[in-house]
Design an enzyme around this catalytic site. Structure first.
Site, short mmCIF file in Angstrom:
data_model
loop_
_atom_site.label_atom_id
_atom_site.label_comp_id
_atom_site.label_asym_id
_atom_site.label_seq_id
_atom_site.Cartn_x
_atom_site.Cartn_y
_atom_site.Cartn_z
N HIS A 146 0.85 -1.19 0.00
CA HIS A 146 0.00 0.00 0.00
C HIS A 146 0.89 1.24 0.00
O HIS A 146 2.11 1.15 0.06
CB HIS A 146 -0.95 0.00 1.20
CG HIS A 146 -2.10 -0.95 1.05
ND1 HIS A 146 -3.08 -0.77 0.11
CD2 HIS A 146 -2.41 -2.10 1.70
CE1 HIS A 146 -3.96 -1.75 0.19
NE2 HIS A 146 -3.57 -2.59 1.15
N ASP A 184 0.12 6.71 -3.72
CA ASP A 184 -1.10 6.29 -4.42
C ASP A 184 -1.52 7.29 -5.49
O ASP A 184 -1.71 6.94 -6.65
CB ASP A 184 -2.25 6.12 -3.43
CG ASP A 184 -2.28 4.75 -2.77
OD1 ASP A 184 -1.40 3.93 -3.08
OD2 ASP A 184 -3.18 4.51 -1.95
#
Length: 383
Positions: free
Chosen positions: A123, A153
């Site tokens: 992540h 991200d």
């Protein structure tokens, strides 16, 4: 709009790829989000503005074959899966580019298409850690701190991928050929942060994390709590701006240590904390608005659209559900983005109309539906 007529297939994913698709849609691309069928109970894409949804089961051969047909008429494919997933489905770039040599095949992943971690889960915080950037973020004597999931991200992933797609589309106008984009969030976050590497010899990062000019070490580059529990952001780096900050705080510059006296920064910060705590945010805004002290209010998401500067520029918009979000940026003078005012699509809401547009017959669509390869999800009209 700048990307009018560009056909994009966005395979549904989390966070980065939906932003990439939304950017393209905001600037005029025709974006189809290819959602999983059977559909999940909850749609996790909150960045579906301007997109349509096709629910398709890629795990089954007829579903994979349908996507191959869609790609024949597409300009761009955005896929967010780990390395090797598309190849197992028979949908790798060597297949799709052979069938449509003009296709831009964008692969948006955390670790990229090669290397030791290419098939590993991760992540934003993991990608940021591996990029080296996380080591620079955080306050003195505290662990490194990831600023939500924005840097890897969205900035290093979604935005960088969209930029890559636009560059590939431009190059295609010259060569007539598509290509594969390997967008790694690790590398995107690092590239985004090139200044950290390029500024090593400037002395900006010679001290420990949290003790430097731009990482909360300096009292004049910090946030301060106000009397009403809100905050002010201070960024008075240059001497002329620092002088106006000191004046606004009611201090005498001649009686203070030099601005760049590192050893005095902790005590100066304590002084600033005490002073800012004596007035409300609104009172500090009255003092500093219109000056070059580089002092601004820290606004909440509920407050930004009401701030006078943002109102004058129309920086935030509402959709037909009265939901507020940022206006697409940057603002182009001739071909600005025109974001859709409609709500985000339901999964499978446009399945039939999309397949018809891409050349499928009604009989073929009915067969795919009967075999549960596709799903329809047309919303019921409100009577």
């Amino acid at each position: 709009m700048a990307l009018r007529g560009v056909r994009v297939l966005e395979l549904a994913g989390l966070a980065p790829s939906p932003l990439c698709g939304m950017i393209l849609a905001d600037f005029g691309a025709l974006v189809v989000r290819v959602d999983r069928a059977p559909r999940s109970a909850m749609n996790t894409d909150v960045q579906g503005r301007g997109k349509r949804s096709l629910a398709l089961d890629l795990q089954r051969d007829p579903g994979a074959a349908a996507l191959r047909r869609l790609c024949l008429r597409a300009d761009v494919l955005v896929e967010p899966f780990r390395h090797g997933v598309m190849e197992k489905l028979g949908l790798g770039p060597e297949v799709l580019l052979q069938e449509n040599p003009k296709l831009i095949y964008a692969r948006l992943t955390g670790f990229g298409q090669s290397g030791r971690y290419a098939k590993s889960a991760g992540h934003d915080i993991n990608y940021l850690a591996l990029s080296g950037v996380l080591s620079k973020l955080g306050r003195k004597d505290e662990n490194p701190y990831a600023p939500v999931n924005l840097l890897a991200d969205f900035a290093g992933g979604g935005v960088m991928c969209a930029m890559g797609i636009i560059m590939a589309l431009y190059e295609r106008t010259k060569s007539g050929k598509g290509q594969v984009i390997d967008a790694s969030m690790v590398e995107g976050a690092a590239y985004l942060s090139s200044f950290l590497w390029k500024s090593q010899n400037l002395g900006l990062w010679n001290r420990l994390r949290g003790e430097n000019l731009l990482d909360s070490g300096a009292p004049f580059y910090e946030t301060y709590k106000t009397l009403d529990g809100k905050f002010m952001a201070v960024g008075a780096i240059e001497p002329q701006f620092y002088e106006q900050l000191i004046k606004g705080l009611g201090l005498d510059l001649e009686k203070l240590p030099s601005q760049m006296s590192f050893s005095d920064w902790p005590e100066m910060k304590k002084m600033f904390v005490a002073i800012f705590s004596k007035k409300t945010q609104a009172e500090w805004c009255q003092i500093f608005d219109g000056t070059d002290a580089c002092v601004t209010p820290v606004l909440s998401l509920d407050e930004v659209a009401l701030h006078q500067h943002n109102k004058e520029r129309g920086s935030f918009i509402k959709n037909d559900q009265e939901e507020i979000s940022p206006r697409p940026s940057p603002l182009l003078s001739r071909t600005p983005a025109t974001p859709s005012p409609r709500r985000d699509p339901f999964i499978g809401e446009h399945t039939e109309e999309i397949l018809l547009e891409f050349g499928f017959t009604k009989e073929e669509i009915a067969k795919l539906h009967s075999e549960k390869v596709i799903e329809f999800n047309k919303p019921k009209a409100n009577l």
